[in-house]
Structure formats: C-alpha cells, structure tokens
Design a protein around this motif. Structure first.
Motif, PDB file in Angstrom:
ATOM      1  N   GLN A  97       0.868  -1.174   0.000  1.00  0.00           N
ATOM      2  CA  GLN A  97       0.000   0.000   0.000  1.00  0.00           C
ATOM      3  C   GLN A  97       0.901   1.219   0.000  1.00  0.00           C
ATOM      4  O   GLN A  97       1.519   1.549   1.011  1.00  0.00           O
ATOM      5  CB  GLN A  97      -0.901   0.000   1.244  1.00  0.00           C
ATOM      6  N   GLU A 100       0.191   8.245  -0.513  1.00  0.00           N
ATOM      7  CA  GLU A 100      -0.490   9.081  -1.503  1.00  0.00           C
ATOM      8  C   GLU A 100      -0.777  10.456  -0.925  1.00  0.00           C
ATOM      9  O   GLU A 100      -0.695  10.679   0.283  1.00  0.00           O
ATOM     10  CB  GLU A 100      -1.793   8.422  -1.941  1.00  0.00           C
ATOM     11  N   SER A 176      -3.132  10.822 -10.674  1.00  0.00           N
ATOM     12  CA  SER A 176      -3.213   9.563  -9.941  1.00  0.00           C
ATOM     13  C   SER A 176      -2.392   8.478 -10.628  1.00  0.00           C
ATOM     14  O   SER A 176      -2.042   8.589 -11.803  1.00  0.00           O
ATOM     15  CB  SER A 176      -4.674   9.101  -9.808  1.00  0.00           C
ATOM     16  N   ARG A 180      -4.224   5.850  -6.667  1.00  0.00           N
ATOM     17  CA  ARG A 180      -3.739   6.725  -5.593  1.00  0.00           C
ATOM     18  C   ARG A 180      -3.243   8.036  -6.209  1.00  0.00           C
ATOM     19  O   ARG A 180      -2.686   8.057  -7.307  1.00  0.00           O
ATOM     20  CB  ARG A 180      -2.622   6.050  -4.799  1.00  0.00           C
TER      21      ARG A 180
END
Length: 276
Positions: A97, A100, A176, A180
C-alpha cells in the motif's frame, strides 16, 4: 503482502519494460520507477555495488541488466546479489500500500498514463499534455518515490488555500497512479522569466496578497517568482504555512529585495513555466 521471494522464472513472453525515473546512489540503495507493458507501474530498489552507476542512469543499459521480472501482481521489488550464483536477483517482491496525497480537493483527477510527458524541467516536474485540459501544455508535478510525497501533499494543500487569489499558477487537477493520487497539474505560464532586481514591487505585490491570507511562502528566492504580463506569479508552495505571526510575514516581505539581488544561483532551476 509478500508475493514471492527470490523468484526468477522467465515469463513466456518477456515484458516490455521502460525506465520512467531513477534516483541513483553509488553508496546506498538506488530507486527506480518503471513501466511494464505500458500499463503497470512498479518500483525497484537495487542494492549498492551491483551495477555501474553510469549504467543505472541510462535506461536501456539498466533494463538490459535487470534479472527477469517475477510474475504475479506486485508493485515493489528488491534486487540483491545472489551469493550462491554470484549475480543479481529479485530477493523479494511485494504488493504494498503505497503512500499518496491525502488532500484531494479538486474535482479533476487524471491518471499518470493519460498524460503525454514532454520536457523534464526538474526531477519530478515535466511539461506535459493532458487530453481533458483545454491547453496546449500543462505542468505536471508528481512524487516519483515515496519520500517525495510529503512535500507534494503540502503543496497541493497550499494550492487550495490560494485558489482564485491570483497568486500562483492555476491548479488544474490531481494526478493519480493506479487509484492513488501522486501529484497535480498546474497551468504552464508562457513567455515568462525569473524575477530580477527591478521587479521588487511586482513580487512584493503578489507576496502581500499571500500574506493577507495569513500564509507564509517559506522560500522567496527570485526563481520562485515568474514575471509575465506586467505581474509576478509565485510558484513552489511546498514550504508554505498558515498561522505565521505578523513579524515573520513582514520579515519575509522585506527579504524579497535582498533575494532578488542574489546572483549566487541559489534556488536556480528551469522554471515550471518552461522559461529558462
């Protein structure tokens, strides 16, 4: 999530790999952002001493030296030396993950792969085209690697503070990557130049509007003022902060004259408008 460890099997059809950005260090780990098969962006970390620094800085050389990309759904890979075979290999790949930008305030969001990247102005700033923006050229500013994200997040927030205040370039939307947000787009200001000693009044006029909002810019070197059309536009708001006291704001206001006299080149770069 760990996808594989030490995977080295060659896919049936070798993927098409393109180097997008690199941060090379001869004494420490080097980082790379690559595009795989034109649709998947992945991040590589390479241990020091595995490859020549010059080869790592040149995309085709680097790509030719990489061990086969492991199969599977991953976005971060680490290349180390395989002691048993005496050559680099993928010691691990993960589906992580990634950080962002959290301050997402503009209604427009464009995927990085939809942008047509043009001239590189700085390491993470490019002239670009965007199909959804009615402009021949925009400026794309984005985090190439995780450690650049905090500054981009702070700057995106600052652009929200100054929206429609005629202080900085027009904010055109967020950029993006696979869902993200990693950066943003601003207008490209054509036919501009960096501020010179004779532009003190123009620069202070723009800075005063920023200060009236209670915002301190944080870096008023002459390269952060673009002079055009009889006015000055401020750029680079990554150090901007709200809540500065009057004394701090007044000190920054007075310092503009000194900064515009500075010929040391501090803060110099190709400006975000594309002007030299």
């Amino acid at each position: 999530m760990l996808v594989s460890s030490g995977a080295s099997a060659m896919p049936t059809t070798p993927p098409d790999v393109q180097l997008l950005q690199a941060s090379v260090d001869s004494d420490d780990e080097s980082e790379f952002r690559i595009l795989v098969d034109g649709r998947s962006i992945r991040y590589l970390t390479i241990d020091p001493g595995l490859y020549d620094v010059g080869d790592m800085c040149f995309g085709p050389s680097l790509i030719s030296m990489l061990p086969p990309l492991p199969p599977g759904d991953w976005n971060q890979g680490h290349i180390s030396n395989d002691a048993s075979k005496g050559r680099p290999h993928f010691s691990r790949v993960t589906k992580a993950q990634l950080p962002e930008i959290t301050n997402i305030w503009h209604p427009r969001q464009v995927d990085y792969l939809e942008l047509g990247m043009g001239k590189k102005l700085r390491s993470n700033v490019y002239e670009a085209t965007c199909p959804c923006v009615d402009s021949n050229m925009i400026i794309a500013k984005f985090a190439r690697f995780s450690w650049e994200m905090p500054q981009l997040d702070a700057e995106a927030r600052a652009y929200q503070w100054i929206e429609r205040q005629n202080i900085g370039p027009k904010f055109l939307g967020h950029i993006s990557e696979e869902g993200r947000v990693i950066g943003f787009m601003i207008e490209r200001i054509a036919d501009c130049r960096h501020a010179a000693p004779g532009d003190v009044a123009l620069c202070q006029q723009t800075l005063r509007r920023l200060h009236e909002l209670g915002i301190r810019h944080g870096d008023v070197n002459r390269h952060n003022f673009l002079v055009h059309d009889g006015r000055a536009t401020l750029i680079d708001f990554d150090m901007a902060a709200r809540g500065a006291d009057e004394q701090a704001l007044e000190e920054e206001f007075r310092r503009v004259q000194e900064e515009l006299q500075d010929t040391s080149g501090r803060g110099g770069r190709i400006v975000e408008s594309g002007a030299a």
